[in-house]
Scaffold this motif. Structure first.
Motif, PDB file in Angstrom:
ATOM      1  N   ASP A 283       0.874  -1.171   0.000  1.00 12.81           N
ATOM      2  CA  ASP A 283       0.000   0.000   0.000  1.00 12.81           C
ATOM      3  C   ASP A 283       0.909   1.218   0.000  1.00 12.81           C
ATOM      4  O   ASP A 283       1.705   1.407   0.932  1.00 12.81           O
ATOM      5  CB  ASP A 283      -0.908   0.007   1.224  1.00 12.81           C
ATOM      6  CG  ASP A 283      -2.038  -0.999   1.108  1.00 12.81           C
ATOM      7  OD1 ASP A 283      -3.126  -0.588   0.679  1.00 12.81           O
ATOM      8  OD2 ASP A 283      -1.817  -2.184   1.427  1.00 12.81           O
ATOM      9  N   LEU A 284       0.798   2.022  -1.038  1.00 12.95           N
ATOM     10  CA  LEU A 284       1.687   3.175  -1.219  1.00 12.95           C
ATOM     11  C   LEU A 284       0.872   4.461  -1.158  1.00 12.95           C
ATOM     12  O   LEU A 284      -0.137   4.602  -1.857  1.00 12.95           O
ATOM     13  CB  LEU A 284       2.394   3.068  -2.575  1.00 12.95           C
ATOM     14  CG  LEU A 284       3.356   4.190  -2.970  1.00 12.95           C
ATOM     15  CD1 LEU A 284       4.588   4.187  -2.077  1.00 12.95           C
ATOM     16  CD2 LEU A 284       3.764   4.039  -4.440  1.00 12.95           C
ATOM     17  N   SER A 285       1.289   5.407  -0.302  1.00 15.36           N
ATOM     18  CA  SER A 285       0.635   6.722  -0.210  1.00 15.36           C
ATOM     19  C   SER A 285       1.689   7.802  -0.416  1.00 15.36           C
ATOM     20  O   SER A 285       2.745   7.761   0.240  1.00 15.36           O
ATOM     21  CB  SER A 285      -0.039   6.918   1.154  1.00 15.36           C
ATOM     22  OG  SER A 285      -1.066   5.970   1.348  1.00 15.36           O
ATOM     23  N   ILE A 286       1.394   8.750  -1.282  1.00 18.17           N
ATOM     24  CA  ILE A 286       2.338   9.832  -1.594  1.00 18.17           C
ATOM     25  C   ILE A 286       1.639  11.157  -1.355  1.00 18.17           C
ATOM     26  O   ILE A 286       0.655  11.485  -2.036  1.00 18.17           O
ATOM     27  CB  ILE A 286       2.826   9.737  -3.053  1.00 18.17           C
ATOM     28  CG1 ILE A 286       3.469   8.367  -3.314  1.00 18.17           C
ATOM     29  CG2 ILE A 286       3.814  10.851  -3.367  1.00 18.17           C
ATOM     30  CD1 ILE A 286       3.835   8.126  -4.763  1.00 18.17           C
ATOM     31  N   ASP A 287       2.116  11.918  -0.389  1.00 16.22           N
ATOM     32  CA  ASP A 287       1.563  13.236  -0.097  1.00 16.22           C
ATOM     33  C   ASP A 287       2.292  14.276  -0.922  1.00 16.22           C
ATOM     34  O   ASP A 287       3.531  14.408  -0.840  1.00 16.22           O
ATOM     35  CB  ASP A 287       1.704  13.563   1.389  1.00 16.22           C
ATOM     36  CG  ASP A 287       0.735  12.780   2.252  1.00 16.22           C
ATOM     37  OD1 ASP A 287      -0.279  12.306   1.696  1.00 16.22           O
ATOM     38  OD2 ASP A 287       0.982  12.634   3.456  1.00 16.22           O
ATOM     39  N   ARG A 288       1.510  15.054  -1.706  1.00 21.30           N
ATOM     40  CA  ARG A 288       2.113  16.014  -2.635  1.00 21.30           C
ATOM     41  C   ARG A 288       1.466  17.387  -2.451  1.00 21.30           C
ATOM     42  O   ARG A 288       0.261  17.497  -2.216  1.00 21.30           O
ATOM     43  CB  ARG A 288       1.954  15.538  -4.078  1.00 21.30           C
ATOM     44  CG  ARG A 288       2.367  14.088  -4.301  1.00 21.30           C
ATOM     45  CD  ARG A 288       2.477  13.752  -5.773  1.00 21.30           C
ATOM     46  NE  ARG A 288       3.652  14.366  -6.360  1.00 21.30           N
ATOM     47  CZ  ARG A 288       3.845  14.517  -7.671  1.00 21.30           C
ATOM     48  NH1 ARG A 288       2.896  14.123  -8.514  1.00 21.30           N
ATOM     49  NH2 ARG A 288       4.938  15.069  -8.136  1.00 21.30           N
ATOM     50  N   ASP A 289       2.297  18.407  -2.586  1.00 24.68           N
ATOM     51  CA  ASP A 289       1.841  19.784  -2.421  1.00 24.68           C
ATOM     52  C   ASP A 289       1.063  20.203  -3.663  1.00 24.68           C
ATOM     53  O   ASP A 289       1.630  20.266  -4.757  1.00 24.68           O
ATOM     54  CB  ASP A 289       3.044  20.708  -2.222  1.00 24.68           C
ATOM     55  CG  ASP A 289       2.655  22.130  -1.860  1.00 24.68           C
ATOM     56  OD1 ASP A 289       1.500  22.511  -2.134  1.00 24.68           O
ATOM     57  OD2 ASP A 289       3.497  22.856  -1.320  1.00 24.68           O
ATOM     58  N   PRO A 290      -0.239  20.522  -3.521  1.00 27.22           N
ATOM     59  CA  PRO A 290      -1.043  20.862  -4.715  1.00 27.22           C
ATOM     60  C   PRO A 290      -0.575  22.128  -5.416  1.00 27.22           C
ATOM     61  O   PRO A 290      -0.955  22.377  -6.552  1.00 27.22           O
ATOM     62  CB  PRO A 290      -2.456  21.034  -4.150  1.00 27.22           C
ATOM     63  CG  PRO A 290      -2.262  21.335  -2.703  1.00 27.22           C
ATOM     64  CD  PRO A 290      -1.033  20.565  -2.292  1.00 27.22           C
ATOM     65  N   LYS A 291       0.261  22.931  -4.751  1.00 19.16           N
ATOM     66  CA  LYS A 291       0.740  24.162  -5.369  1.00 19.16           C
ATOM     67  C   LYS A 291       1.964  23.939  -6.244  1.00 19.16           C
ATOM     68  O   LYS A 291       2.357  24.846  -6.962  1.00 19.16           O
ATOM     69  CB  LYS A 291       1.071  25.197  -4.286  1.00 19.16           C
ATOM     70  CG  LYS A 291      -0.131  25.645  -3.460  1.00 19.16           C
ATOM     71  CD  LYS A 291       0.285  26.658  -2.416  1.00 19.16           C
ATOM     72  CE  LYS A 291      -0.909  27.106  -1.581  1.00 19.16           C
ATOM     73  NZ  LYS A 291      -0.508  28.068  -0.525  1.00 19.16           N
ATOM     74  N   SER A 292       2.579  22.764  -6.157  1.00 24.72           N
ATOM     75  CA  SER A 292       3.864  22.658  -6.840  1.00 24.72           C
ATOM     76  C   SER A 292       4.103  21.378  -7.632  1.00 24.72           C
ATOM     77  O   SER A 292       5.107  21.284  -8.313  1.00 24.72           O
ATOM     78  CB  SER A 292       5.007  22.817  -5.819  1.00 24.72           C
ATOM     79  OG  SER A 292       4.940  21.818  -4.836  1.00 24.72           O
ATOM     80  N   TYR A 293       3.212  20.379  -7.568  1.00 22.36           N
ATOM     81  CA  TYR A 293       3.523  19.179  -8.329  1.00 22.36           C
ATOM     82  C   TYR A 293       3.006  19.288  -9.758  1.00 22.36           C
ATOM     83  O   TYR A 293       2.006  19.940 -10.042  1.00 22.36           O
ATOM     84  CB  TYR A 293       2.996  17.924  -7.644  1.00 22.36           C
ATOM     85  CG  TYR A 293       1.483  17.755  -7.568  1.00 22.36           C
ATOM     86  CD1 TYR A 293       0.741  17.339  -8.675  1.00 22.36           C
ATOM     87  CD2 TYR A 293       0.804  17.964  -6.366  1.00 22.36           C
ATOM     88  CE1 TYR A 293      -0.626  17.156  -8.596  1.00 22.36           C
ATOM     89  CE2 TYR A 293      -0.568  17.777  -6.271  1.00 22.36           C
ATOM     90  CZ  TYR A 293      -1.276  17.375  -7.394  1.00 22.36           C
ATOM     91  OH  TYR A 293      -2.634  17.199  -7.316  1.00 22.36           O
ATOM     92  N   LYS A 294       3.749  18.668 -10.651  1.00 20.19           N
ATOM     93  CA  LYS A 294       3.343  18.618 -12.054  1.00 20.19           C
ATOM     94  C   LYS A 294       2.231  17.594 -12.225  1.00 20.19           C
ATOM     95  O   LYS A 294       2.276  16.513 -11.639  1.00 20.19           O
ATOM     96  CB  LYS A 294       4.534  18.235 -12.922  1.00 20.19           C
ATOM     97  CG  LYS A 294       4.176  18.073 -14.391  1.00 20.19           C
ATOM     98  CD  LYS A 294       5.320  17.429 -15.146  1.00 20.19           C
ATOM     99  CE  LYS A 294       4.855  17.017 -16.531  1.00 20.19           C
ATOM    100  NZ  LYS A 294       5.896  16.269 -17.246  1.00 20.19           N
ATOM    101  N   ARG A 295       1.239  17.919 -13.027  1.00 19.65           N
ATOM    102  CA  ARG A 295       0.072  17.051 -13.180  1.00 19.65           C
ATOM    103  C   ARG A 295       0.189  16.184 -14.430  1.00 19.65           C
ATOM    104  O   ARG A 295       0.288  16.689 -15.533  1.00 19.65           O
ATOM    105  CB  ARG A 295      -1.200  17.890 -13.214  1.00 19.65           C
ATOM    106  CG  ARG A 295      -1.378  18.669 -11.920  1.00 19.65           C
ATOM    107  CD  ARG A 295      -2.746  19.256 -11.769  1.00 19.65           C
ATOM    108  NE  ARG A 295      -2.938  19.749 -10.409  1.00 19.65           N
ATOM    109  CZ  ARG A 295      -4.084  20.128  -9.903  1.00 19.65           C
ATOM    110  NH1 ARG A 295      -5.173  20.069 -10.636  1.00 19.65           N
ATOM    111  NH2 ARG A 295      -4.175  20.559  -8.668  1.00 19.65           N
ATOM    112  N   PHE A 296       0.188  14.878 -14.214  1.00 22.64           N
ATOM    113  CA  PHE A 296       0.140  13.910 -15.301  1.00 22.64           C
ATOM    114  C   PHE A 296      -0.303  12.585 -14.696  1.00 22.64           C
ATOM    115  O   PHE A 296      -0.411  12.441 -13.474  1.00 22.64           O
ATOM    116  CB  PHE A 296       1.505  13.790 -15.992  1.00 22.64           C
ATOM    117  CG  PHE A 296       2.586  13.184 -15.132  1.00 22.64           C
ATOM    118  CD1 PHE A 296       2.974  11.873 -15.299  1.00 22.64           C
ATOM    119  CD2 PHE A 296       3.224  13.947 -14.160  1.00 22.64           C
ATOM    120  CE1 PHE A 296       3.973  11.317 -14.510  1.00 22.64           C
ATOM    121  CE2 PHE A 296       4.223  13.404 -13.377  1.00 22.64           C
ATOM    122  CZ  PHE A 296       4.598  12.085 -13.548  1.00 22.64           C
ATOM    123  N   ASP A 297      -0.579  11.625 -15.531  1.00 21.85           N
ATOM    124  CA  ASP A 297      -1.073  10.327 -15.065  1.00 21.85           C
ATOM    125  C   ASP A 297       0.097   9.543 -14.486  1.00 21.85           C
ATOM    126  O   ASP A 297       0.847   8.876 -15.205  1.00 21.85           O
ATOM    127  CB  ASP A 297      -1.713   9.584 -16.229  1.00 21.85           C
ATOM    128  CG  ASP A 297      -2.324   8.255 -15.803  1.00 21.85           C
ATOM    129  OD1 ASP A 297      -2.477   8.036 -14.582  1.00 21.85           O
ATOM    130  OD2 ASP A 297      -2.634   7.447 -16.689  1.00 21.85           O
TER     131      ASP A 297
END
Length: 846
Positions: free
Chosen positions: A167-181
């Motif tokens: 089970d993998l969870s990755i917390d990412r900052d919505p202001k700075s991550y690049k959006r792709f699949d």
């Protein structure tokens, strides 16, 4: 009292197209698939519970209808316009709040049950508020991912691969991550990584998966959690399982991607003062902290050793209303990062000794103090030197060390400075980064609470000053800058006026007008009476083709004027702030010793020439060392050598979904690199002493200059770079978690490779705009304009050619625009007229 109750709608199921497929290939088709949506609404249901009235709660039907309206709409004809699941979640959050005005916060989860091959599902969970704040990390997750790998402590276990469940969870900052699949790409990469390695323990696999996930998704990733189960490890149990969470700082440290050498720790220190010369107190404390072996008072702590503590980064500086004990003077607050070979308790002991050296004496708790130095963090450790029975409250902290600092979560004057330097540091108790903790605190503050204000201090020098070294100069005055984003109760501020005084015979606008002392002092007197806040004195023209001026001649042109100002019998003139417009360390030192308070460098420390000349490193180091030792503010301007050349920014790709031009990214990258080099590492300039100038008219086309004026605020905005759209190498400033190398890494002469970081390098810096009388204004004024008469016939109105001194009204338009864009300072020739413009523009927009 408000409660965080929850109203949930779970498992709404749709068959629809999204921009995702479970396999990694170049096929651009996206078949329909099952998408599950869950909505979690944070809402105080106290009133509904007491009244038994459903109208005061959240209407499930309305929420369902809002979700269905988004998910059941017709997909776009072009599959490239389909929504990623995080974009779909954003749309759903907006739709739920639009149709239910009493909703303040909503948590949306979008899951794809077949999103990853051999997994139980993949999805994203986001939190959004009505006011647009993205105050929580977006969580991307993969559930029950079944893979096979070689693992075992015994040889027989390694003869064939074993199944494991991740089970993998990755917390990412919505202001700075690049959006792709991310899912097919990420799982393929992780699968191949595990296939190439053999592991003895599940702990190692989990740790390596976290490291690899950070490597693959470095931008915007705050923490990664791996829960790993071995179904066949124990014959008498369902599974053996471990859970591991690591933050960015666990892997990297706060200021360097290279980590700390053995025996070196990093610590965040909060600093405050509200007695006497607050700015001098703080600077003195920092200098003593770094050089305690210079003072015999510290021998018992340092044992004569130097270099025990090194300041590697500093925050901006803030003026803050008192907390806990009211009725005392306002505080000046800031923070710094240090590396140290001391233990945490030894560091605390040293800080208390520094406080005493600067002059602090025991007094009222939370009351006035000359200086206060607090250990906020120490690595990522949790430390409490009190006994177990003493930890029930915070009333017995004297003489003890507790980190993270137990009161940091309630103190904006701690969190805001820390957010300047370590926004992604993860608090080990609440499992949230500094930037999120600050956002949460700001949301809970009452609107009438006085805001924090960013400030810049200007030291006082005169010809008799010997205030060099550890004993810092007194403060002449300080500026309060435009209000901080997110601060409640924003106060009125204004844009400061910098008057331009050129003591040169060949400047583009006023060359030859002020070369003698009488004319120069007349200009100063008129500027001070007209409302100038600072006089910028230059002795070397930056116009294209200007004649070379020796160091000695430049000093001869500027120092007499500075001395005459400081010796004036008019107190308003003798105390006016002065900046020296020079790129030469020798001229800057002579000017400051004569009484200047600020250095204005059009080449941002690297010297003239583009690409940077062979001696740029020495020039940069000399200017950096000088600014640090003098403790004066510096203005670092973007330029590319000769002002009339090097105007091509086409290597900076145009942004998608943005009308911001390429020149803006050019400035942010190129000037940002120099600024970060100046402020980070051992001997760095204090962040609170740096202002930035985008360099209007310097290596810019007319359209570039207009673009800067239109979007000046974006230059220093908290907006990350897009790794996909900005293909440039961003060389990190050397930070002294290690000894500095003999040669610093080279500056860029042009963009080349992908960024290693997406963090905005100019975010928050005070902005100076100088467009006064410049040639691009004349070019625009010379162009004809067109209109139509009553019959629809086109009429052409000829433009007019102008001399620089005929561009006052054109300058006024640029000054008004600069104020609207939040500039801290405007540099002008016509002070009295522009003072009126600033006043009216401030009334309109601030």
């Amino acid at each position: 009292m408000s409660h965080e109750d929850h109203v949930k709608v779970n498992g709404l199921s749709f068959t629809m197209q999204v921009k995702h497929k479970p396999w990694s290939n170049d096929d651009q088709s996206y078949p329909k698939q099952t998408v599950k949506v869950s909505v979690d609404i944070v809402h105080d249901i106290t009133t509904a519970a007491a009244s038994d009235d459903y109208t005061t709660s959240v209407d499930y039907v309305t929420i369902c209808a809002a979700v269905q309206a988004v998910c059941n709409r017709e997909p776009p004809a072009d599959t490239q316009n389909l929504s990623l699941i995080e974009e779909l979640a954003e749309e759903l959050a907006a739709a739920c709040m639009k149709d239910s005005p009493n909703i303040w916060m909503v948590i949306i989860e979008v899951e794809l049950p077949k999103g990853v091959l051999s997994a139980g599902g993949a999805g994203v969970r986001i939190t959004r508020t009505r006011d647009g704040r993205k105050s929580e990390m977006d969580c991307f997750y993969i559930k029950k991912w079944q893979v096979r790998t070689f693992i075992g402590a015994h040889e027989h276990e390694l003869r064939e691969s074993q199944p494991i469940v991740i089970d993998l969870s990755i917390d990412r900052d919505p202001k700075s991550y690049k959006r792709f699949d991310i899912f097919p790409w990420l799982t393929t990469a992780l699968q191949k990584f595990m296939e190439l390695n053999v592991y003895r323990t599940a702990e190692t696999i989990a740790a390596e998966l976290i490291k690899k996930s950070f490597e693959l998704l470095k931008e915007g990733t705050s923490s990664v959690t791996v829960e790993l189960s071995k179904p066949v490890a124990l014959l008498v149990a369902d599974t053996a399982q471990i859970t591991l969470t690591r933050s960015k700082f666990d892997l990297e440290g706060p200021s360097s991607p290279y980590g700390n050498p053995p025996g070196v720790s990093f610590s965040a220190i909060a600093i405050g003062s509200n007695v006497g010369d607050r700015f001098k107190n703080i600077e003195t404390a920092l200098r003593v902290l770094e050089n305690p072996s210079n003072e015999s008072a510290f021998d018992t702590i340092t044992k004569g050793n130097a270099g025990l503590v090194t300041v590697t980064n500093t925050s901006f500086m803030y003026e803050t209303s008192p907390m806990y004990v009211l009725g005392q003077p306002n505080f000046i607050n800031c923070a710094c990062m240090v590396t140290t070979t001391l233990s945490a308790t030894e560091l605390l002991k040293l800080l208390k000794a520094v406080e005493s050296f600067v002059g602090r004496v025991p007094g009222e708790r939370f009351g006035p103090r000359i200086v206060d130095l607090d250990v906020i963090t120490f690595n990522s450790e949790t430390i409490d030197t009190r006994s177990e029975t003493e930890r029930e409250n915070l009333e017995n902290l004297d003489g003890h060390l507790v980190v993270p600092h137990p009161r940091m979560l309630e103190r904006e004057f701690v969190l805001r400075p820390l957010n300047d330097i370590i926004p992604d540091w993860l608090h080990p108790h609440v499992h949230a980064p500094i930037r999120i903790l600050l956002d949460r605190l700001l949301q809970s503050k009452p609107p009438n609470e006085p805001p924090m204000s960013k400030v810049i201090p200007f030291p006082s020098y005169n010809p008799e000053s010997e205030n060099f070294g550890i004993h810092v100069p007194s403060t002449l005055s300080y500026w309060v800058l435009p209000s901080l984003a997110g601060s409640p109760g924003s106060s009125k501020t204004r844009t400061y006026l910098m008057a331009t005084l050129n003591t040169t015979p060949d400047s583009f606008s006023d060359g030859g007008l002020h070369t003698d002392l009488t004319a120069a002092m007349s200009f100063v007197s008129k500027s001070v009476a007209g409302g100038a806040d600072i006089i910028d004195i230059g002795g070397y023209s930056t116009r294209p083709g200007a004649a070379f001026v020796s160091i000695e001649e430049e000093i001869k042109r500027v120092v007499p004027v500075i001395l005459a100002i400081r010796e004036s019998s008019d107190e308003k003139i003798s105390t006016i702030l002065i900046s020296i417009d020079t790129f030469r360390p020798e001229v800057a030192r002579a000017a400051v010793r004569a009484g200047a308070n600020c250095i204005n460098d059009v080449h941002a420390f690297s010297g003239p020439g583009y690409p940077p000349p062979a001696n740029w490193e020495a020039n940069f180091a000399n200017m950096r060392d000088l600014a640090r030792s003098l403790a004066v503010p510096v203005i670092m301007m973007h330029s590319r050598g000769d002002a009339g050349s090097n105007k091509d920014y086409s290597d900076y790709p145009k942004r998608k979904r943005s009308n911001v031009g390429q020149v803006i990214d050019g400035i942010r990258i190129e000037l940002g690199q120099k600024v970060q080099r100046a402020i980070q590492g051992s001997g760095g300039v204090r962040r609170w002493l740096v202002m930035v100038d985008p360099g209007v008219g310097f290596s810019k086309t007319t359209e570039d200059n207009l673009e800067i004026l239109r979007h000046a605020s974006s230059i220093t905005a908290d907006e990350p770079f897009d790794r996909d759209l900005v293909p440039f190498t961003f060389q990190q400033a050397i930070v002294s978690t290690r000894s500095p190398p003999a040669a610093l890494p080279p500056l860029l002469d042009r963009p080349r490779e992908p960024l290693v970081t997406s963090q905005p390098s100019l975010a928050g810096f005070p902005l100076l705009i100088g467009a006064s009388r410049k040639s691009f204004l004349g070019k625009i004024l010379s162009q004809p304009s067109r209109s139509s008469n009553s019959e629809g016939k086109s009429l052409e109105h000829p433009g007019r050619e102008t001399n620089p001194n005929e561009r006052v009204y054109a300058t006024a338009a640029t000054v008004a625009c600069a104020v609207q864009q939040g500039a801290a300072v405007v540099r002008v020739h016509d002070v009295e007229e522009m003072a009126d413009v600033v006043k009216i523009a401030s009334a309109l927009w601030i």
